[in-house]
Design a protein around this motif. Structure first.
Motif, PDB file in Angstrom:
ATOM      1  N   ARG A   1     -10.624  12.720   3.307  1.00 18.99           N
ATOM      2  CA  ARG A   1      -9.858  12.155   2.194  1.00 18.99           C
ATOM      3  C   ARG A   1      -8.526  11.571   2.671  1.00 18.99           C
ATOM      4  NH1 ARG A   1      -8.230  16.067  -2.392  1.00 18.99           N
ATOM      5  NH2 ARG A   1      -6.129  15.373  -2.062  1.00 18.99           N
ATOM      6  N   LEU A   2      -7.822  12.290   3.536  1.00 15.50           N
ATOM      7  CA  LEU A   2      -6.567  11.756   4.071  1.00 15.50           C
ATOM      8  C   LEU A   2      -6.816  10.474   4.848  1.00 15.50           C
ATOM      9  CD1 LEU A   2      -3.553  11.856   4.654  1.00 15.50           C
ATOM     10  CD2 LEU A   2      -4.043  13.423   6.544  1.00 15.50           C
ATOM     11  N   GLY A   3      -7.890  10.421   5.608  1.00 16.51           N
ATOM     12  CA  GLY A   3      -8.216   9.213   6.358  1.00 16.51           C
ATOM     13  C   GLY A   3      -8.500   8.016   5.464  1.00 16.51           C
ATOM     14  N   ILE A   4      -9.196   8.262   4.372  1.00 17.72           N
ATOM     15  CA  ILE A   4      -9.502   7.173   3.432  1.00 17.72           C
ATOM     16  C   ILE A   4      -8.232   6.683   2.750  1.00 17.72           C
ATOM     17  CG2 ILE A   4     -10.709   6.631   1.275  1.00 17.72           C
ATOM     18  CD1 ILE A   4     -12.946   8.549   2.334  1.00 17.72           C
ATOM     19  N   TRP A   5      -7.377   7.623   2.317  1.00 14.76           N
ATOM     20  CA  TRP A   5      -6.100   7.214   1.730  1.00 14.76           C
ATOM     21  C   TRP A   5      -5.243   6.483   2.763  1.00 14.76           C
ATOM     22  CZ3 TRP A   5      -5.614   6.383  -3.051  1.00 14.76           C
ATOM     23  CH2 TRP A   5      -6.214   7.190  -4.007  1.00 14.76           C
ATOM     24  N   GLY A   6      -5.342   6.918   4.020  1.00 16.56           N
ATOM     25  CA  GLY A   6      -4.614   6.238   5.084  1.00 16.56           C
ATOM     26  C   GLY A   6      -5.074   4.805   5.268  1.00 16.56           C
ATOM     27  N   ALA A   7      -6.374   4.596   5.205  1.00 15.84           N
ATOM     28  CA  ALA A   7      -6.902   3.234   5.316  1.00 15.84           C
ATOM     29  C   ALA A   7      -6.434   2.379   4.144  1.00 15.84           C
ATOM     30  CB  ALA A   7      -8.427   3.272   5.385  1.00 15.84           C
ATOM     31  N   LEU A   8      -6.418   2.947   2.944  1.00 17.96           N
ATOM     32  CA  LEU A   8      -5.925   2.204   1.778  1.00 17.96           C
ATOM     33  C   LEU A   8      -4.430   1.904   1.907  1.00 17.96           C
ATOM     34  CD1 LEU A   8      -7.837   4.036  -1.087  1.00 17.96           C
ATOM     35  CD2 LEU A   8      -8.207   1.702  -0.270  1.00 17.96           C
ATOM     36  N   LEU A   9      -3.691   2.847   2.473  1.00 14.78           N
ATOM     37  CA  LEU A   9      -2.258   2.636   2.678  1.00 14.78           C
ATOM     38  C   LEU A   9      -2.021   1.485   3.656  1.00 14.78           C
ATOM     39  CD1 LEU A   9       0.391   4.031   1.743  1.00 14.78           C
ATOM     40  CD2 LEU A   9       0.334   5.270   3.895  1.00 14.78           C
ATOM     41  N   VAL A  10      -2.788   1.458   4.730  1.00 15.79           N
ATOM     42  CA  VAL A  10      -2.669   0.395   5.727  1.00 15.79           C
ATOM     43  C   VAL A  10      -3.149  -0.940   5.152  1.00 15.79           C
ATOM     44  CG1 VAL A  10      -3.652  -0.390   7.922  1.00 15.79           C
ATOM     45  CG2 VAL A  10      -2.733   1.901   7.724  1.00 15.79           C
ATOM     46  N   ALA A  11      -4.141  -0.895   4.286  1.00 16.71           N
ATOM     47  CA  ALA A  11      -4.602  -2.135   3.645  1.00 16.71           C
ATOM     48  C   ALA A  11      -3.529  -2.697   2.718  1.00 16.71           C
ATOM     49  CB  ALA A  11      -5.894  -1.878   2.867  1.00 16.71           C
ATOM     50  N   THR A  12      -2.744  -1.809   2.102  1.00 18.04           N
ATOM     51  CA  THR A  12      -1.667  -2.251   1.222  1.00 18.04           C
ATOM     52  C   THR A  12      -0.514  -2.835   2.025  1.00 18.04           C
ATOM     53  OG1 THR A  12      -2.264  -0.487  -0.322  1.00 18.04           O
ATOM     54  CG2 THR A  12      -0.144  -1.528  -0.642  1.00 18.04           C
ATOM     55  N   ARG A  13      -0.073  -2.097   3.029  1.00 21.03           N
ATOM     56  CA  ARG A  13       1.001  -2.541   3.928  1.00 21.03           C
ATOM     57  C   ARG A  13       0.677  -2.006   5.318  1.00 21.03           C
ATOM     58  NH1 ARG A  13       5.033  -5.885   2.094  1.00 21.03           N
ATOM     59  NH2 ARG A  13       6.200  -5.153   3.870  1.00 21.03           N
ATOM     60  N   PRO A  14       0.480  -2.845   6.304  1.00 22.83           N
ATOM     61  CA  PRO A  14       0.123  -2.366   7.648  1.00 22.83           C
ATOM     62  C   PRO A  14       1.115  -1.374   8.240  1.00 22.83           C
ATOM     63  CG  PRO A  14      -0.247  -4.721   7.497  1.00 22.83           C
ATOM     64  CD  PRO A  14       0.452  -4.304   6.226  1.00 22.83           C
ATOM     65  N   GLU A  15       2.400  -1.480   7.872  1.00 18.31           N
ATOM     66  CA  GLU A  15       3.370  -0.535   8.413  1.00 18.31           C
ATOM     67  C   GLU A  15       3.185   0.878   7.860  1.00 18.31           C
ATOM     68  OE1 GLU A  15       5.548  -3.048   5.279  1.00 18.31           O
ATOM     69  OE2 GLU A  15       4.118  -3.390   6.870  1.00 18.31           O
ATOM     70  N   GLY A  16       2.271   1.043   6.908  1.00 22.24           N
ATOM     71  CA  GLY A  16       1.911   2.376   6.418  1.00 22.24           C
ATOM     72  C   GLY A  16       1.254   3.225   7.493  1.00 22.24           C
ATOM     73  N   ALA A  17       0.884   2.598   8.603  1.00 24.86           N
ATOM     74  CA  ALA A  17       0.282   3.349   9.716  1.00 24.86           C
ATOM     75  C   ALA A  17       1.236   4.420  10.233  1.00 24.86           C
ATOM     76  CB  ALA A  17      -0.110   2.392  10.841  1.00 24.86           C
ATOM     77  N   THR A  18       2.528   4.167  10.182  1.00 23.44           N
ATOM     78  CA  THR A  18       3.483   5.182  10.640  1.00 23.44           C
ATOM     79  C   THR A  18       3.460   6.404   9.731  1.00 23.44           C
ATOM     80  OG1 THR A  18       5.268   4.083   9.429  1.00 23.44           O
ATOM     81  CG2 THR A  18       5.008   3.527  11.766  1.00 23.44           C
TER      82      THR A  18
END
Length: 172
Positions: free
Chosen positions: A63-80
């Motif tokens: 679940r965290l990984g999926i939310w992480g992918a959505l976060l990165v899809a929204t703004r790539p700097e969400g990777a941090t």
């Protein structure tokens, strides 16, 4: 807490500016919730078997990984943010169960976001000839071909000072 949070002018402007900041904040909150749930699960020690079907329990850490992918899809700097949340979950898991499960937790948190970033870079390279998004190339001084390295560092320092001053002196 919500009225106090909404009393911050910089945040209000960002949320109501029409940009993707509100969506980013919502997805970030969901990722944080998933990380906290995982940490809570890692801290539970019981003799009883876990409730729920085995398949559902096995998919829960993703679940965290999926939310992480959505976060990165929204703004790539969400990777941090996902990197920090993944390390947080891995550290808590390490303290409870050891390094093997911690590594698995870290991979499950990071692989979807890293995969999406790689796919975006490949698509950008195919369609534009650059691995970075066009918006990043236009807006970021790092990609400006006319600035020297020192000029890029000087501009970064100027903008950092400006933002810190503006946020602390005006908005907060």
């Amino acid at each position: 807490a919500p009225p106090a949070l909404l009393a911050v002018g910089a945040l209000d402007w960002s949320l109501f500016s029409g940009m993707e900041v509100a969506l980013f904040l919502a997805v970030w909150a969901a990722a944080l919730s998933a990380a906290l749930d995982l940490v809570g699960e890692a801290g539970k020690k019981t003799d009883r078997p876990p409730a729920g079907p085995r398949v559902v329990r096995a998919l829960a850490p993703w679940r965290l990984g999926i939310w992480g992918a959505l976060l990165v899809a929204t703004r790539p700097e969400g990777a941090t943010s996902i990197a920090v949340l993944g390390l947080f979950v891995a550290l808590c898991t390490y303290r409870q169960t050891g390094w093997q499960k911690a590594l698995i937790a870290l991979l499950r948190a990071g692989v979807p976001a890293v995969t999406l970033l790689a796919l975006q870079a490949i698509a950008n390279r195919i369609f534009t000839g650059e691995t970075s998004a066009n918006g990043a190339i236009v807006k970021l001084s790092l990609f400006n071909p006319y600035l020297t390295t020192q000029q890029k560092i000087d501009e970064y320092r100027f903008l950092l000072d400006y933002v810190v001053d503006r946020v602390t002196q005006r908005h907060f």
